[in-house]
Write an enzyme that holds these catalytic residues in place. Structure first.
Site, mmCIF file in Angstrom:
data_model
loop_
_atom_site.group_PDB
_atom_site.id
_atom_site.type_symbol
_atom_site.label_atom_id
_atom_site.label_comp_id
_atom_site.label_asym_id
_atom_site.label_seq_id
_atom_site.Cartn_x
_atom_site.Cartn_y
_atom_site.Cartn_z
ATOM 1 N N SER A 10 7.420 16.449 -7.158
ATOM 2 C CA SER A 10 6.361 15.624 -7.751
ATOM 3 C C SER A 10 5.087 15.773 -6.937
ATOM 4 O O SER A 10 5.105 15.638 -5.709
ATOM 5 C CB SER A 10 6.792 14.158 -7.755
ATOM 6 O OG SER A 10 5.651 13.329 -7.867
ATOM 7 N N HIS A 34 6.808 18.459 -11.255
ATOM 8 C CA HIS A 34 6.930 17.141 -11.895
ATOM 9 C C HIS A 34 5.571 16.437 -11.850
ATOM 10 O O HIS A 34 5.014 16.202 -10.784
ATOM 11 C CB HIS A 34 7.995 16.349 -11.139
ATOM 12 C CG HIS A 34 8.313 15.007 -11.688
ATOM 13 N ND1 HIS A 34 9.239 14.802 -12.688
ATOM 14 C CD2 HIS A 34 7.854 13.784 -11.358
ATOM 15 C CE1 HIS A 34 9.338 13.516 -12.947
ATOM 16 N NE2 HIS A 34 8.501 12.863 -12.157
ATOM 17 N N ASP A 36 3.545 13.122 -12.772
ATOM 18 C CA ASP A 36 3.700 11.698 -13.081
ATOM 19 C C ASP A 36 2.442 11.150 -13.727
ATOM 20 O O ASP A 36 1.386 11.077 -13.099
ATOM 21 C CB ASP A 36 3.983 10.917 -11.785
ATOM 22 C CG ASP A 36 5.372 11.187 -11.252
ATOM 23 O OD1 ASP A 36 6.339 10.929 -11.989
ATOM 24 O OD2 ASP A 36 5.495 11.653 -10.100
ATOM 25 N N MET A 38 0.638 7.936 -15.300
ATOM 26 C CA MET A 38 0.714 6.467 -15.313
ATOM 27 C C MET A 38 -0.582 5.907 -15.886
ATOM 28 O O MET A 38 -1.669 6.423 -15.611
ATOM 29 C CB MET A 38 0.898 5.948 -13.891
ATOM 30 C CG MET A 38 2.052 6.601 -13.141
ATOM 31 S SD MET A 38 2.306 5.864 -11.531
ATOM 32 C CE MET A 38 3.573 6.940 -10.859
ATOM 33 N N HIS A 67 6.338 13.474 -16.739
ATOM 34 C CA HIS A 67 7.038 12.185 -16.762
ATOM 35 C C HIS A 67 6.019 11.125 -17.146
ATOM 36 O O HIS A 67 5.161 10.776 -16.340
ATOM 37 C CB HIS A 67 7.645 11.935 -15.366
ATOM 38 C CG HIS A 67 8.288 10.595 -15.211
ATOM 39 N ND1 HIS A 67 8.563 10.047 -13.964
ATOM 40 C CD2 HIS A 67 8.718 9.688 -16.125
ATOM 41 C CE1 HIS A 67 9.127 8.873 -14.135
ATOM 42 N NE2 HIS A 67 9.226 8.622 -15.421
ATOM 43 N N MET A 69 4.775 7.642 -17.824
ATOM 44 C CA MET A 69 4.982 6.206 -17.605
ATOM 45 C C MET A 69 3.805 5.483 -18.239
ATOM 46 O O MET A 69 2.916 4.970 -17.563
ATOM 47 C CB MET A 69 5.098 5.927 -16.099
ATOM 48 C CG MET A 69 6.405 6.452 -15.510
ATOM 49 S SD MET A 69 6.333 6.718 -13.727
ATOM 50 C CE MET A 69 5.650 8.369 -13.707
ATOM 51 N N MET A 138 15.932 6.715 -13.168
ATOM 52 C CA MET A 138 15.015 6.350 -12.090
ATOM 53 C C MET A 138 15.810 5.733 -10.935
ATOM 54 O O MET A 138 16.637 4.843 -11.146
ATOM 55 C CB MET A 138 13.977 5.324 -12.577
ATOM 56 C CG MET A 138 12.955 5.846 -13.560
ATOM 57 S SD MET A 138 11.969 7.247 -12.980
ATOM 58 C CE MET A 138 11.178 6.577 -11.513
ATOM 59 N N ASP A 174 14.938 10.504 -9.943
ATOM 60 C CA ASP A 174 13.539 10.473 -9.516
ATOM 61 C C ASP A 174 13.293 9.197 -8.710
ATOM 62 O O ASP A 174 13.466 8.101 -9.234
ATOM 63 C CB ASP A 174 12.640 10.505 -10.769
ATOM 64 C CG ASP A 174 11.155 10.485 -10.449
ATOM 65 O OD1 ASP A 174 10.790 10.599 -9.271
ATOM 66 O OD2 ASP A 174 10.361 10.353 -11.405
HETATM 67 C C1 DX5 Z 1 7.588 7.196 -9.296
HETATM 68 C C2 DX5 Z 1 7.462 8.607 -9.770
HETATM 69 C C3 DX5 Z 1 8.096 9.596 -8.893
HETATM 70 C C4 DX5 Z 1 7.501 9.697 -7.511
HETATM 71 C C5 DX5 Z 1 8.549 10.190 -6.596
HETATM 72 O O1 DX5 Z 1 7.274 6.332 -10.315
HETATM 73 O O2 DX5 Z 1 8.054 8.746 -11.044
HETATM 74 O O3 DX5 Z 1 8.139 10.881 -9.503
HETATM 75 O O4 DX5 Z 1 6.433 10.577 -7.432
HETATM 76 O O5 DX5 Z 1 8.071 10.110 -5.303
HETATM 77 P P1 DX5 Z 1 9.074 9.974 -4.080
HETATM 78 O O6 DX5 Z 1 9.914 11.201 -4.063
HETATM 79 O O7 DX5 Z 1 8.177 9.836 -2.918
HETATM 80 O O8 DX5 Z 1 9.919 8.735 -4.330
HETATM 81 ZN ZN ZN Z 2 8.376 10.783 -11.829
#
Ligand code: DX5
Ligand code: ZN
Length: 219
Positions: A10, A34, A36, A38, A67, A69, A138, A174
């Protein structure tokens, strides 16, 4: 590198001001990147908007694992598939019509992923396993990198693995994945591992990706 075990770093906690360089450091040893997304609604954090994400997808030398969110996921997930994300994961808690959306993602040609927050059980959504290419369990509350891996999610990973049976669905974890936790997730049945801070806080991110892969294959 599509084998039976995937490392999908990520870039959430990478240095966003030099993102292409950060990605270049790990792309030859990673299976997918990956990404993310948000929206500050589904989770209390905001990352890239679609225009920025589109550029990351276009510039990335290896496949993107998006991913999402976000609240408005039924509509926006299709834009990510159209933009060329290899895999597009929606949260079951956000989707208003998961079946329709997952089918539409696949129809565009992307892999369809379904994510479950820690409080969401798999059994109530088992019918959706017929619609997906990846299930994301998750192992932290979504929203931020650098949180502690929730070992108590391993029952859900095991249950998911058994419900998946012989379907060719990737089982991803994740959140908090590191050299200390990846073997636990692998043992429970995960085969696809997101790691953010473990990779980008390491002095040599590419070496860390390789070490994570090795640790998981040793199980
Ligand atoms: C959290 C994300 C993850 C995050 C993981 O909501 O979906 O993908 O980046 O980061 P680490 O590996 O630091 O937990
Ligand atoms: Zn993620």
């Amino acid at each position: 590198m599509y084998n039976d075990l995937r490392i999908t770093p990520s870039i959430l906690n990478a240095d966003h001001s030099v993102l292409n360089e950060e990605i270049a450091r790990i792309s030859s040893v990673s299976d997918l990147i990956h990404l993310d997304i948000m929206d500050d609604l589904f989770v209390p954090n905001l990352t890239w908007d679609f225009a920025a994400a589109e550029k990351i997808i276009a510039d990335c030398p290896i496949p993107i694992d998006a991913h999402l969110m976000i609240e408005d996921v039924d509509r926006i997930s299709l834009d990510y598939a159209d933009a060329g994300a290899d895999s597009v994961t929606i949260h079951v808690e956000a989707a208003k019509s998961a079946v329709t959306t997952l089918r539409a993602i696949r129809k565009i040609g992307a892999r369809a992923g379904l994510a479950l927050k820690p409080g969401t059980e798999i059994d109530s959504h088992a019918d959706l396993l017929n619609e997906i290419d990846m299930l994301l369990i998750m192992t932290v509350e979504p929203g931020f990198g650098g949180q502690k891996f929730m070992k108590n999610m391993m029952d859900k990973v095991r249950r998911s693995k058994s419900l998946i049976g012989d379907r060719p669905i990737w089982l991803q974890v994740d959140g908090g994945v590191s050299l200390d936790t990846i073997a636990i997730a692998r043992e429970a049945g995960a085969d696809t591992f997101v790691a953010g801070s473990a990779v980008f806080n390491a002095p040599e991110p590419a070496l860390m990706v390789e070490m994570l892969r090795q640790r998981a294959s040793d199980v």
